[in-house]
Motif scaffolding. Structure first.
Motif, PDB file in Angstrom:
ATOM      1  N   ILE A 193     -25.028 -12.257  56.158  1.00  0.00           N
ATOM      2  CA  ILE A 193     -25.118 -12.746  57.536  1.00  0.00           C
ATOM      3  C   ILE A 193     -25.021 -14.278  57.522  1.00  0.00           C
ATOM      4  O   ILE A 193     -25.766 -14.941  56.804  1.00  0.00           O
ATOM      5  CB  ILE A 193     -26.438 -12.281  58.191  1.00  0.00           C
ATOM      6  CG1 ILE A 193     -26.473 -10.749  58.222  1.00  0.00           C
ATOM      7  CG2 ILE A 193     -26.589 -12.863  59.591  1.00  0.00           C
ATOM      8  CD1 ILE A 193     -27.779 -10.174  58.740  1.00  0.00           C
ATOM      9  N   ASP A 251     -15.293 -15.628  64.376  1.00  0.00           N
ATOM     10  CA  ASP A 251     -15.858 -14.906  63.223  1.00  0.00           C
ATOM     11  C   ASP A 251     -16.280 -15.787  62.054  1.00  0.00           C
ATOM     12  O   ASP A 251     -16.608 -15.277  60.985  1.00  0.00           O
ATOM     13  CB  ASP A 251     -14.903 -13.825  62.686  1.00  0.00           C
ATOM     14  CG  ASP A 251     -14.639 -12.759  63.719  1.00  0.00           C
ATOM     15  OD1 ASP A 251     -15.518 -12.563  64.588  1.00  0.00           O
ATOM     16  OD2 ASP A 251     -13.567 -12.154  63.669  1.00  0.00           O
ATOM     17  N   ASP A 275     -22.017 -15.948  62.294  1.00  0.00           N
ATOM     18  CA  ASP A 275     -22.638 -14.808  62.989  1.00  0.00           C
ATOM     19  C   ASP A 275     -23.696 -15.268  63.990  1.00  0.00           C
ATOM     20  O   ASP A 275     -23.848 -14.701  65.060  1.00  0.00           O
ATOM     21  CB  ASP A 275     -23.303 -13.864  61.977  1.00  0.00           C
ATOM     22  CG  ASP A 275     -22.278 -13.258  61.037  1.00  0.00           C
ATOM     23  OD1 ASP A 275     -21.228 -12.834  61.533  1.00  0.00           O
ATOM     24  OD2 ASP A 275     -22.525 -13.239  59.816  1.00  0.00           O
ATOM     25  N   TYR A 276     -24.494 -16.279  63.601  1.00  0.00           N
ATOM     26  CA  TYR A 276     -25.576 -16.757  64.478  1.00  0.00           C
ATOM     27  C   TYR A 276     -25.658 -18.277  64.445  1.00  0.00           C
ATOM     28  O   TYR A 276     -25.418 -18.895  63.399  1.00  0.00           O
ATOM     29  CB  TYR A 276     -26.941 -16.211  64.013  1.00  0.00           C
ATOM     30  CG  TYR A 276     -27.097 -14.738  64.232  1.00  0.00           C
ATOM     31  CD1 TYR A 276     -27.570 -14.243  65.438  1.00  0.00           C
ATOM     32  CD2 TYR A 276     -26.750 -13.843  63.225  1.00  0.00           C
ATOM     33  CE1 TYR A 276     -27.699 -12.873  65.642  1.00  0.00           C
ATOM     34  CE2 TYR A 276     -26.876 -12.476  63.423  1.00  0.00           C
ATOM     35  CZ  TYR A 276     -27.353 -12.001  64.641  1.00  0.00           C
ATOM     36  OH  TYR A 276     -27.474 -10.651  64.844  1.00  0.00           O
ATOM     37  N   GLU A 283     -26.929  -6.721  64.358  1.00  0.00           N
ATOM     38  CA  GLU A 283     -25.523  -6.811  63.964  1.00  0.00           C
ATOM     39  C   GLU A 283     -24.761  -5.547  64.340  1.00  0.00           C
ATOM     40  O   GLU A 283     -23.623  -5.583  64.753  1.00  0.00           O
ATOM     41  CB  GLU A 283     -25.427  -6.955  62.437  1.00  0.00           C
ATOM     42  CG  GLU A 283     -25.801  -8.317  61.927  1.00  0.00           C
ATOM     43  CD  GLU A 283     -24.591  -9.207  61.850  1.00  0.00           C
ATOM     44  OE1 GLU A 283     -23.795  -9.025  60.937  1.00  0.00           O
ATOM     45  OE2 GLU A 283     -24.449 -10.071  62.739  1.00  0.00           O
TER      46      GLU A 283
END
Ligand code: UDP
Length: 364
Positions: free
Chosen positions: A2, A83, A86-87, A362
């Motif tokens: 992640i 992309d 993710d965060y 996710e």
């Protein structure tokens, strides 16, 4: 893996995220990058050395909030393609936090917000931080709240999902550094002052300075240490206000390193501040705390009577110093405050919460 990008830019953000970043870095499940906007270059140079920051965006700004925000949006746009992340992880209420969450909102990159839910409910006080906090909560996906009052504030705004009460990771850093300080004696009649908020810059700071001068003239046994903020507007106002002050009771200092500042905090009898972080630290120590603002989002401090509002113009300064000389702060209340800050285990809690929930989110 992640991918989380921590974006920060100011001294308090660094203080509050650094223990968390250290928990995540070198962990195989997560790919962590740390970006500095450099919003407070002069202040954070003292703290965050190169090992911490992966990329410095070199945006230094004090003068114009909207230009800073648009520049940061532009930079983030050029760095993060679809992309590639993710965060986004942000903390608090700064221009950097606001711009980053707005970027996340536009790009549909989920935002994790640390210190979510603090409120004064007045978007001009503190300005623009309260507005930023309220807006960030609308945009964030995960809300890491200090305590139950913050959680309640978020719920009252209709946020039902992904609120986690984790305490205060800034206090983890504070506790770890307190251990390094040997001499913990308080010097009687010594006052520590910090002031930096933008709303102080209307006539407030000038009137505050006059009220302070009056108090010191009347009470010559008091001395003041005042580490200055690097904001040039604040510096100009202070220079102007104290040019004609004759007494030698005030010592102005350059911004201090964290450890130097903590030493001064411990040795002072009274703390006067408009800072969020300094309110929390003074409350943790159980020091008489005079909040130089009209409103605070740290309402538990007021409820527990460990701090008192003296207004941005310091109009209640003398009255509240007298209050604290006559009334001792309740040790039980100080312990309650400490307990609510997570007792030094908040960063670990943030790690545990994200480790558990991010893989589930996710897949959602
Ligand atoms: N601080 C510091 N050196 C100083 C003054 C403050 O290290 O000379 C630390 C203080 O311990 C606290 C943080 O800076 O953790 C508060 O930052 P600031 O008042 O700039 O921002 P706020 O907390 O109001 O967002």
């Amino acid at each position: 893996m992640i991918k989380i990008s921590f974006v920060f830019g100011t001294r308090p953000e660094f203080i509050k995220i650094n223990e968390i970043v250290n928990k995540f870095k070198n962990n195989k499940k997560f790919n962590i990058t740390v970006l500095s906007s450099n919003q407070q270059r002069k202040l954070i140079d003292k703290y965050s050395n190169n090992y911490f920051i992966d990329k410095n965006l070199k945006l230094n700004n004090f003068k114009n909030d909207s230009i800073f925000i648009s520049k940061l949006l532009h930079k983030l746009n050029s760095i993060y393609k679809k992309d590639s992340i993710d965060y986004l992880f942000i903390q608090g209420d700064t221009n950097t936090a606001y711009a980053t969450s707005l970027f996340g909102y536009f790009k549909k990159i989920p935002v994790i917000h640390l210190e979510a839910g603090l409120r004064t409910f007045d978007v001009y006080n503190p300005f623009p931080e309260e507005f930023f906090r309220q807006s960030i909560s609308k945009m964030a996906k995960i809300h890491l709240a200090q305590n139950m009052s913050s959680k309640k504030n978020l719920e009252n705004e209709g946020i039902r999902k992904n609120i986690f009460v984790i305490g205060n990771p800034g206090i983890d850093h504070f506790i770890n550094n307190l251990k390094k300080i040997k001499n913990k004696k308080t010097i009687r009649k010594s006052i520590l002052i910090t002031m930096h908020r933008r709303e102080s810059l209307n006539s407030n700071l000038e009137v505050f300075s006059n009220n302070l001068k009056l108090f010191l003239n009347k009470n010559p046994e008091y001395s003041v240490n005042w580490p200055l903020h690097s904001n040039p507007n604040i510096l100009d106002q202070i220079n102007l206000s104290f040019k004609s002050f004759k007494g030698d009771q005030i010592t102005f200092l350059n911004p201090l390193s964290y450890l130097e500042f903590l030493k001064l905090l411990i040795s002072s009898e009274f703390i006067i501040t408009d800072s969020g972080g300094v309110q929390e630290e003074a409350a943790y120590l159980g020091k008489p705390l005079l909040i130089a603002r009209d409103k605070t989002e740290r309402i538990d401090i007021i409820k527990l009577k460990i701090g008192k509002i003296i207004n941005g113009d310091g109009s209640k300064l003398e009255q509240k110093i007298n209050y604290f000389t006559k009334n001792k702060i309740s040790i039980t209340n100080t312990h309650k405050w400490r307990y609510n800050q997570g007792l030094g285990k908040s960063s670990k809690k943030v790690y545990e919460v994200l480790n558990k929930y991010l893989p589930i989110l996710e897949k959602e």
